[in-house]
Design an enzyme around this catalytic site. Structure first.
Site, PDB file in Angstrom:
ATOM      1  N   ALA A  49       0.830  -1.200   0.000  1.00 33.36           N
ATOM      2  CA  ALA A  49       0.000   0.000   0.000  1.00 33.36           C
ATOM      3  C   ALA A  49       0.871   1.258   0.000  1.00 33.36           C
ATOM      4  CB  ALA A  49      -0.929  -0.015   1.210  1.00 33.36           C
ATOM      5  N   ARG A  76     -10.671 -22.130   7.500  1.00 35.67           N
ATOM      6  CA  ARG A  76      -9.555 -21.810   8.392  1.00 35.67           C
ATOM      7  C   ARG A  76      -9.946 -21.730   9.857  1.00 35.67           C
ATOM      8  NH1 ARG A  76      -6.279 -16.930   5.278  1.00 35.67           N
ATOM      9  NH2 ARG A  76      -5.413 -18.261   3.668  1.00 35.67           N
ATOM     10  N   HIS A 123      -2.112 -14.305  11.784  1.00 38.35           N
ATOM     11  CA  HIS A 123      -1.350 -13.797  10.642  1.00 38.35           C
ATOM     12  C   HIS A 123      -1.928 -12.567   9.961  1.00 38.35           C
ATOM     13  CE1 HIS A 123      -2.898 -15.344   6.601  1.00 38.35           C
ATOM     14  NE2 HIS A 123      -3.887 -15.377   7.445  1.00 38.35           N
ATOM     15  N   LEU A 180      -3.230  -8.680  -0.721  1.00 36.57           N
ATOM     16  CA  LEU A 180      -2.403  -8.017  -1.731  1.00 36.57           C
ATOM     17  C   LEU A 180      -3.277  -7.118  -2.594  1.00 36.57           C
ATOM     18  CD1 LEU A 180      -0.144 -11.011  -2.823  1.00 36.57           C
ATOM     19  CD2 LEU A 180       0.164  -9.399  -0.969  1.00 36.57           C
TER      20      LEU A 180
END
Lengths: 645, 241, 245
Positions: free
Chosen positions: A55, A341, A412, A452
């Site tokens: 970014a 997850r 994470h 991303l």
């Protein structure tokens, strides 16, 4: 002192910048409505960008190209090292190159749903629209994406999406995209539009006349405290997963920049939304300094199990089939080892809590490839996962071809961050926040390969447009108040002096470890009212001890890594408290936030849309945190309960 | 609107080193190219030299005639020694430039590492290369001087300057120590070429097939070493007398 | 296990440094090398000493920030690893380990084991990019790229800019770093317009920074954590000499 468990509720807030009308046209309309700054004036306008990841790097490069004077900061020795570089999987884009039914609307839909209906429709739609341009931009910059034999871009499906929309560069997509942004940034540095200050850490925000007008930074080499002033400040300083001490973040990742801004008036949104990844290499001992992610794809062929008996210390090979519990296959027969997850993470925690975990400390479960190797042959497994197996062997010293891998969940990504409007502007005028540092697009849970996408969308396309609208008024800003600058500098110096003066008996790292463990135990994968209250009692005690007993060696006027760490840990304490408070307030389960009280009979998360379909934006006041709600409305996606039946 | 806004030292842009353009010969890549091209010239010369040496096996007359011919190539169209002189000039220039680039690169390397490692580094590339190229090159240069005094000018030869070339060859290599010196030197040349040959291709950007080039360099170097050593050993064991 | 460490200590760029010996006890074989240094530093801090400064960040081998010369070898003796990926099980009880910073004039020591690698950034500034402003790019599928070219470009692009190549090179050359970027961009159709000028500018900058020249020793690629091949240097030379191969 106010009660730690309570808070004030303030007025609701609203995102006033998002245009209305059909969702497809909103970004176009906003772009057209945004005022422009003429090129001659741009040269006189100064923008500070803190952070050089996807970014920040792309934003600084793009603002420089547009003609603004940009000053950029990063704590690393080069902008190329920001932790975006470690992203493995890929980047989503609604290109529909496969003709498999993908579209901007589908990516939008998947992201809103994946975020468990806690993100804004307008923002997410824009993200999906812009995703298409990101791939074009990256390819033009020379990002070597994987290609097919025909020369066109390859894609894969990711994170359970039903379409193949993830572009990738082997397992190093983040690296390649970041190097693209870095090269664009270096080009602007050479052109003189961007001034780069590596090895500088932002320690305070300067506000003058109600506007963000600069930052106070510490030169990490000389220790010099410097103030840099500008017409607008952009924070792109990433997430705060390191509040848990052990996470997949880089060691240097920290919350200081956004936390300082929060203390100066920027609201912090949804701090409790953290994402935990189920397949990481477990902790091997007290010395552990970080956790390493293993690609989730391993769960396609590996079978997860633990011994049936608690405290079974036999080697995995000595445990007969009948005494193994393939618990994911047992509890979720339909999805088995491929459950999402958060479910996989929680299930691992549950069996370890029962004392059935394996490996050092009992915090691990087996991921066994024996069946896959027997079925497909070792060469096939090598071809598919060879690099991951090597990495595992390197870190653990165990051969995963012979002995099942041990895995455990780890933090994470953090979906929460500073509150921003549609223009990515925080509640402080002139303070823009982009990338993981803001809260905007992922709701309560981020989909794989979307981090991303969001970082680059913000930096290349959204911020450079929206910041112009703010800067169009810059001639009325007036000079920066010297007193405000001096006060900010003094605050920084005082804080450093205080840290150095304590001269206690414990290192900052040891406090950080303790805080991290506390957060992991009480505000980690599963949160309860009881655990959060415990944390909210314990954190202030630990913080008080830290300020009484921390030991920082060396001086302020030199490269002093112990001092850098201590400053970051101090801010993590405050953030940790707010996270727990936010988690306590949100009694529902949603996305990455699982409140044990809010689950159904199968242990699945139960949302409470009646009460919690809002963004929790926290304001810092001298009297304690004040909650402002931004209510979320869904006009294009119907709110449904997530189900894996 | 604010304009100047910096305070403190860190707002200075990174100032690139002065744009003093080093030019082709001043650039490391240019210097390496000089090294590669001159090296290639010397290798071609060595190949010719080696082929000529093998004339020894054709007997004294043939070898002496060959030596005389070298001085008369092109005669009478060209003056005597014209071609030979030209070759000599090219060789001297090549050796000179080869040395110059070696010195320039060695000095550049010394400047680039003013502080040495405390722990002597072990080669990770199986390398003897740096030593063999720099010290080996120096050894070869010293040998060439001796070689010229021995067989070209004859002053350092047991048979003396007046003897025929063939006589000088036989007179010298009968002695084991002369043959030993030549052996060491020629092996050094071989090692130098083993790296130098493929390295020249690499430096000129022709090194796309590195494995093949490296194998080729080994073969060519071995061939040259064998060819050069065949004569002294033939003399030593009495096959050529 | 118990270890003896000989570590380069240097207070700042202006002062001279020396090797200092430390003993570290009860090192677990599961620790990474940097975690072992963390343990040493924790002790030094509590003793009121100056902890050993070293660069590190991601600790998973991709950011390129860490880099130590361990027993004379950049990133230690394990191949294709960064310092942060090196684990203590590679060592045995009683070992004496020397730890030094990258040694090269263009990488001046800032403190202890921390060096300034901004020379690499300036080499990229000289031309290590493709000039495309954001927003003007054609569709990603407009130009097909041969898979082999894309893969080879990727292999070169995996360079993490750690500087081990320079540290290991007997000449202190930055050729592998520079060549990796020239190769990455030069292999792609998007990189063609600036290809010749890029090679020239980057090589010139590399020389100006004071790096040594390449003599093809191959030490760089042997220690490179990403195994960038020597062939990239051939490509750089070709592009510099104006050849198209």
């Amino acid at each position: 002192m106010t009660d730690r468990m309570s808070f004030q509720v303030g007025e609701d807030i609203r995102d006033t910048k998002a245009p209305d009308g059909p969702i497809e046209e909103r970004w176009e309309r906003r772009k057209f409505q945004a005022r422009l700054v003429n090129p001659a004036n741009k040269r006189k306008l100064h923008v500070i960008v803190v952070g050089t990841g996807l970014a920040g790097g792309s934003a600084a490069a793009t603002l420089g190209e547009l003609g603004y004077q940009v000053t950029s900061f990063c704590y690393q020795d080069s902008p190329r090292r920001a932790h975006s570089i470690a992203a493995q999987g890929g980047i989503n884009a609604a290109k529909n190159y496969r003709g498999d039914g993908d579209s901007i609307h589908r990516l939008f839909y998947d992201t809103v749903k994946g975020g468990d209906f806690r993100s804004r429709e307008s923002n997410v739609y824009r993200l999906a629209q812009v995703s298409v341009n990101i791939i074009d931009q990256a390819v033009a910059q020379g990002v070597p994406f994987a290609r097919e034999y025909g020369g066109l871009l390859d894609t894969r499906s990711f994170g359970g999406a039903q379409v193949s929309r993830t572009f990738y560069a082997r397992g190093q997509t983040g690296q390649q995209l970041l190097l693209g942004a870095y090269q664009a940034l270096e080009r602007q540095i050479a052109a003189g539009t961007v001034t780069m200050n590596a090895r500088h850490e932002m320690l305070e925000l300067i506000i003058s006349d109600g506007r963000a007008r600069g930052v106070v930074v510490r030169d990490l080499v000389t220790g010099e405290i410097e103030s840099h002033l500008a017409d607008a400040v952009v924070l792109a300083t990433g997430g705060y997963g390191n509040v848990f001490f052990l996470s997949t973040n880089a060691k240097g990742c920290n919350t200081t920049a956004i936390w300082r801004a929060h203390r100066k008036g920027a609201m912090f949104a949804n701090p409790c939304f953290t994402q935990i990844h189920p397949t990481c290499i477990p902790v091997s001992g007290d010395h552990q300094s970080k956790l390493t992610l293993m690609s989730e794809s391993l769960r396609n062929d590996g079978r997860v199990w633990v011994p049936v008996q608690a405290g079974d210390t036999r080697a995995p090979g000595d445990i007969p089939e009948a005494e193994r519990d393939y618990y994911l296959e047992r509890i979720y027969p339909a999805f088995g080892n491929l459950v999402p997850r958060d479910i996989a993470s929680r299930a691992a925690k549950n069996v370890c809590d029962e004392g059935r975990g394996v490996g050092p400390g009992g915090l691990g479960v087996y991921l066994d490839f024996a069946d896959a190797i027997a079925r497909l042959g070792r060469p096939a497994i090598e071809a598919k996962y060879g690099n991951l197996f090597d990495m595992y062997a390197q870190i653990t010293g165990e051969d995963p071809y012979r002995r099942p891998m041990r895995i455990y969940p780890a933090v994470h990504y953090t979906m929460g961050g500073l509150w921003v409007d549609y223009d990515l502007q925080s509640t402080i005028p002139g303070l823009f926040v982009i990338g993981e540092a803001n809260f905007s697009d992922h709701g309560a849970n981020r989909l794989g390969a979307s981090a991303l996408m969001q970082g680059l969308a913000d930096g290349y396309f959204v911020l450079p447009t929206t910041i112009g609208d703010y800067l169009a008024d810059a001639r009325d800003f007036g000079p920066v108040d010297d007193v405000a600058v001096a006060e900010a500098e003094i605050a920084v110096r005082d804080r450093i002096a205080r840290l150095l003066a304590v001269d206690g008996t414990r290192t900052a790292d040891s406090y950080h470890r303790e805080l991290g463990k506390l957060m992991w135990d009480y505000c980690g994968m599963e949160r309860t009212e009881e655990s959060l209250r415990k944390a909210l009692e314990r954190i202030p005690e630990l913080r008080a001890e830290f300020w009484r007993n921390v030991k920082v060696s060396g001086t302020a006027e030199e490269l002093n890594q112990a001092l850098e760490r201590a400053g970051r840990v101090a801010d993590f304490f405050d953030l940790a408290e707010l996270m727990c408070l936010d988690a306590l307030n949100r009694t529902e389960s949603c996305g990455g936030h699982f409140r044990a009280e809010s689950q159904d009979a199968d242990g699945e998360a139960v949302r409470d849309d009646e009460k919690f379909a809002y963004v929790a934006a926290w304001e810092h006041t001298p009297d304690g945190p004040v909650l402002h709600r931004e209510h979320l409305e869904y006009a294009y996606v119907t709110m449904t309960q997530r189900s894996y039946k | 609107m604010t304009s100047i806004i910096e305070r403190g030292a860190a707002t200075r842009p990174i100032v690139p080193p002065p744009a003093r353009k080093p030019g082709f010969f001043g650039s490391s890549t240019g210097q390496k190219a000089v090294m590669a091209v001159t090296g290639a010239v010397l290798v071609l010369f060595l190949a010719g030299h080696m082929a000529g040496n093998l004339k020894t096996f054709a007997g004294a007359t043939a070898f002496n005639e060959y030596a005389a011919w070298l001085r008369e190539v092109g005669y009478p169209a060209l003056p005597k020694r014209a071609v030979l002189t030209l070759v000599e000039v090219v060789l001297v220039a090549a050796v000179g430039l080869h040395l110059w680039s070696a010195v320039a690169l060695a000095r550049r390397a010394a400047r680039a590492r003013p502080v040495r490692y405390a722990r002597r580094r072990r080669s990770q590339a199986g390398g003897y290369v740096v030593h063999i190229m720099r010290w080996g090159g120096l050894t070869i240069a010293l040998f060439v001087i001796y070689h010229l005094l021995d067989l070209t000018f004859g002053v350092a030869n047991p048979a003396g300057p007046a003897a025929t070339p063939y006589a000088r060859v036989v007179a010298g290599f009968q002695h084991w120590y002369v043959t030993l010196v030549y052996t060491l030197a020629v092996v050094m040349v071989g090692l130098h070429l083993r790296h130098g040959l493929w390295s020249a291709f690499q430096t000129l950007g022709l090194g796309r097939h590195r494995k093949a080039l490296q194998a080729g360099a080994v073969l060519v170097s071995a061939g040259l070493v064998a060819g050069f050593l065949s004569v002294p050993y033939a003399v030593l064991i009495g096959v050529v007398r | 296990m118990n270890l003896t460490l000989k570590i380069w200590r240097q207070h700042d760029a202006a002062k001279s440094g020396q090797m200092v010996t430390y003993h570290v006890e009860e090192v677990s074989p599961d620790m990474s090398f940097l975690e072992m240094l963390d343990v040493l530093n924790e002790r030094l801090i509590l003793d009121g000493d100056d902890p050993v400064a070293f660069d590190h960040d991601c600790r998973e081998g991709i950011c390129g920030m860490c880099g130590l010369v361990i027993n004379g070898v950049a990133h230690g003796e394990s191949r294709a690893t960064t310092t942060c990926q090196l684990h203590m099980r590679q060592f045995s009880d009683g070992d004496v380990i020397t730890v030094e910073p990258w040694r090269a004039a263009p990488f001046p020591v800032i403190k202890d084991l921390v060096v300034d690698r901004s020379a690499f950034d300036r080499i990229i500034q000289a031309g290590g990019f493709i000039s495309v402003p954001a927003g003007s790019a054609p569709d990603a599928h407009a130009v097909p790229v041969k898979k082999e070219d894309a893969d080879a470009a990727f292999d070169a692009a995996t360079c993490i800019g750690c500087g081990a190549c320079v540290a290991a090179c007997p000449n202190g050359s930055a050729s592998l770093f520079t060549a990796a970027k020239i190769t990455h961009l030069g292999l792609l159709p998007q990189g063609q317009p600036e290809r010749a000028v890029r090679a020239k500018a980057m090589v010139e900058q590399m020389d100006l920074e004071g790096f040594g020249g390449c003599t093809n020793t191959g030490e760089c690629t042997a220690v490179c954590p990403k195994g960038i091949p020597l062939d990239t240097i051939a490509r750089m030379n070709a592009d510099f000499l104006g050849r198209r191969g």
